[in-house]
Design an enzyme around this catalytic site. Sequence first.
Site, mmCIF file in Angstrom:
data_model
loop_
_atom_site.group_PDB
_atom_site.id
_atom_site.type_symbol
_atom_site.label_atom_id
_atom_site.label_comp_id
_atom_site.label_asym_id
_atom_site.label_seq_id
_atom_site.Cartn_x
_atom_site.Cartn_y
_atom_site.Cartn_z
ATOM 1 N N THR A 152 0.857 -1.198 0.000
ATOM 2 C CA THR A 152 0.000 0.000 0.000
ATOM 3 C C THR A 152 0.890 1.245 0.000
ATOM 4 O OG1 THR A 152 -0.256 -0.252 2.402
ATOM 5 C CG2 THR A 152 -2.063 -1.010 1.022
ATOM 6 N N LYS A 178 3.959 -6.776 4.023
ATOM 7 C CA LYS A 178 3.692 -5.398 3.610
ATOM 8 C C LYS A 178 3.383 -4.574 4.854
ATOM 9 C CE LYS A 178 0.310 -3.400 3.146
ATOM 10 N NZ LYS A 178 -0.419 -2.413 4.017
ATOM 11 N N THR A 189 0.674 -9.109 13.077
ATOM 12 C CA THR A 189 1.501 -8.220 12.283
ATOM 13 C C THR A 189 0.656 -7.591 11.200
ATOM 14 O OG1 THR A 189 3.262 -8.143 10.686
ATOM 15 C CG2 THR A 189 2.071 -10.193 10.832
ATOM 16 N N GLU A 276 6.960 4.753 7.143
ATOM 17 C CA GLU A 276 6.568 6.010 6.504
ATOM 18 C C GLU A 276 7.525 7.144 6.874
ATOM 19 O OE1 GLU A 276 1.801 5.146 6.000
ATOM 20 O OE2 GLU A 276 2.505 6.177 7.771
ATOM 21 N N ASN A 400 1.125 11.258 6.001
ATOM 22 C CA ASN A 400 -0.100 10.961 6.728
ATOM 23 C C ASN A 400 -1.102 12.101 6.722
ATOM 24 O OD1 ASN A 400 -0.091 8.210 7.763
ATOM 25 N ND2 ASN A 400 1.935 8.852 8.456
ATOM 26 N N THR A 405 -6.142 12.328 0.536
ATOM 27 C CA THR A 405 -6.569 13.421 -0.352
ATOM 28 C C THR A 405 -5.881 13.370 -1.696
ATOM 29 O OG1 THR A 405 -4.909 14.760 0.745
ATOM 30 C CG2 THR A 405 -7.173 14.978 1.515
#
Lengths: 405, 405
Positions: A152, A178, A189, A276, A400, A405
């Site tokens: 993702t 992932k 997980t 991230e 994030n 959007t």
Amino acid sequence: MAVGLGPLPILHPVPGFELGIASAGIKRPGRKDVVVMRCAEGSTVAGVFTLNAFCAAPVILAKQRVQGTVRYLLTNTGNANAGTGEPGLQAAAHTCARLAELAGIDEGAVLPFSTGVIGEPLPVEKIEAALPAALADLKVDNWAVAAEGIMTTDTLPKGASRQFVHDGVTVTVTGISKGAGMIRPNMATMLGYIATDARVVQPVLQDLLRDAANKSFNRITIDGDTSTNDCCMLVATGQAALPEIREAKGELFAKLKQAVFEVSMEVAQAIVRDGEGATKFVTVQVNGGATHQECLDVGYAVAHSPLIKTALFASDPNWGRILAAVGRAGVPQLDVSRIDVFLGEVCIARQGGRAPTYTEEQGAAVMAEAEIGIRIELGRGDCRETIWTTDLSHEYVKINAEYRT
Amino acid sequence: MAVGLGPLPILHPVPGFELGIASAGIKRPGRKDVVVMRCAEGSTVAGVFTLNAFCAAPVILAKQRVQGTVRYLLTNTGNANAGTGEPGLQAAAHTCARLAELAGIDEGAVLPFSTGVIGEPLPVEKIEAALPAALADLKVDNWAVAAEGIMTTDTLPKGASRQFVHDGVTVTVTGISKGAGMIRPNMATMLGYIATDARVVQPVLQDLLRDAANKSFNRITIDGDTSTNDCCMLVATGQAALPEIREAKGELFAKLKQAVFEVSMEVAQAIVRDGEGATKFVTVQVNGGATHQECLDVGYAVAHSPLIKTALFASDPNWGRILAAVGRAGVPQLDVSRIDVFLGEVCIARQGGRAPTYTEEQGAAVMAEAEIGIRIELGRGDCRETIWTTDLSHEYVKINAEYRT
């Protein structure tokens, strides 16, 4: 910005375990977003699942069905099918039923997995339309494509593979995972799939997976947010010409355990490396605890502190923030005068205060690296735990703040 | 970027409580960084202090000394004197002794407070050199200047004031606070000072302060990081011509309690409004819990989630992240089908799933405001708790990545 994560290593095929990938256009047209995995007849399957009370519809279904015979794992990305209530459960069951119909098996033998945005209705028709193509694509050497198909916000696919030889027979353990955000697995997980061609009775396989997850997936955190969709599956196809493993002992079990642990660790750490906005890969080691729980409490207090994470991003050896996090971790009767803290090999705090030998230059040199170790010695006992995490960067906020959007 | 925080309101002087400000040049030459507060003879003083095990040297000393007679509070900014071990304790004691000498009182009657960088030696000489000027500056109408003198990363000074009349006598309660980061007070707060001219016996004053802190300072969080230096002090000078309050009952006590609660709440919320990088002021209300603790667990899980905080920054009504945080808060046997979630007055989740009436436009309208309410109805009992917090912005990362450099 993945830290120390290169191209996929060689992912050895696992006899009896095939993967097929297709595009359902859930979030973007043409993106690989549906992965079907087929387990040979006679496979045993183990699973660990999120403890988030808001667990997603596919998690509820997969948890029930893993108790019985499992033949197919059906994964979609782009939609988590979480927070969707009764219609979500029906949607998950529907896609499984359609796959079972196409494959000519019982629908209870299909386990669903979803990952993506929470709270949107699952696009059942799109997924069902992609199933024939996914089935037609099934093959044993499709691990690398599947690793991409389950991504993702990941920037790189994640996988690991080990082989060992027992009585002249080669046994393979291969896994993919992932995840890059909403990562603090709890007894499970983000999505992880590991397969082996060893033959293992289900209870032993389940214990093996639980042990492996507890030392790998359950020791990573990016943002402290346990997902609604965490699942890790371990499949044993039994295709290797070796005796069935019926107990958690013996040389064959020990070799398999080692391989499963190594694959779990590698794909779990890969999730952190691709966290991230990550610019640092951080190992937080807590030694000398009176209990394992207090080691974990201290480790997570450090790993989740936004002040420490931003200091890591800035390569700032701000050791006061580490002491403050240790001090607020809730360890009962913590004697701070027994605590030593190391940054890499550099002792930054000795007996609860700044180490006399410490210089800012030493700390700065460690913090300049992309891979950083923080070691805390509590001086209370013999327990130890290790957690892996990332820093908190501008990019993290950007990702994030803009995700939907 | 403070949210809804204007210039200081009128801070009424409290008879018997004087404040003096000076510059010691601890971090920057000329900056007001030393504040001395003098309590009239006969004052009673209550304090609550951080539960961080690594509590700073001044906290250790102040905790001991608040048991006895207190005449002076000595505060410095720019250096926390935390993680400094035995030399730190000596440094704190030294500055107090010097102030006592200048004021001609017993050194045990001086309580030290420090805030700033952790782990650096306290610049004792600089502070001592500033004491005569601070003493010369003592006056009752210096609250506003003192509110500036205790600031660190704060962008605005914080204060509140209430007066009430009892039997024709006006009683004043005035307070100031500081703090913008490392904010999750635990049974205490960042620095807060509240004074009243009521006369109150110490045990009643202590209970009053603890109750007030538990509903205000102990319900705010910016980053989940409990400071090593949190302190909140309540001084009762007894200068108002009213009977001594000896028990926590009666009309006078009720009025005083109301005023102390309001001042505490206002200066505590001011800390959140001025939270590092804050663009939103967020009220997280958890109702219908079986226990207060589970309400707090859910509230803090939401308030600390970096995923929710970044969504708040982006004004993105990403309610799935809220459900996920509620689900991972560790509430035993949580029945998600009983949970409703509101954003402002808009019901976004009903019985654990997306509310049928909810539209993205409704959520976006609430999120566009600077002040946002998140209300979670657990449907398990009658307990309720409220927590105040901020969003997580680019500015937050910038401030904390650059704080020491």
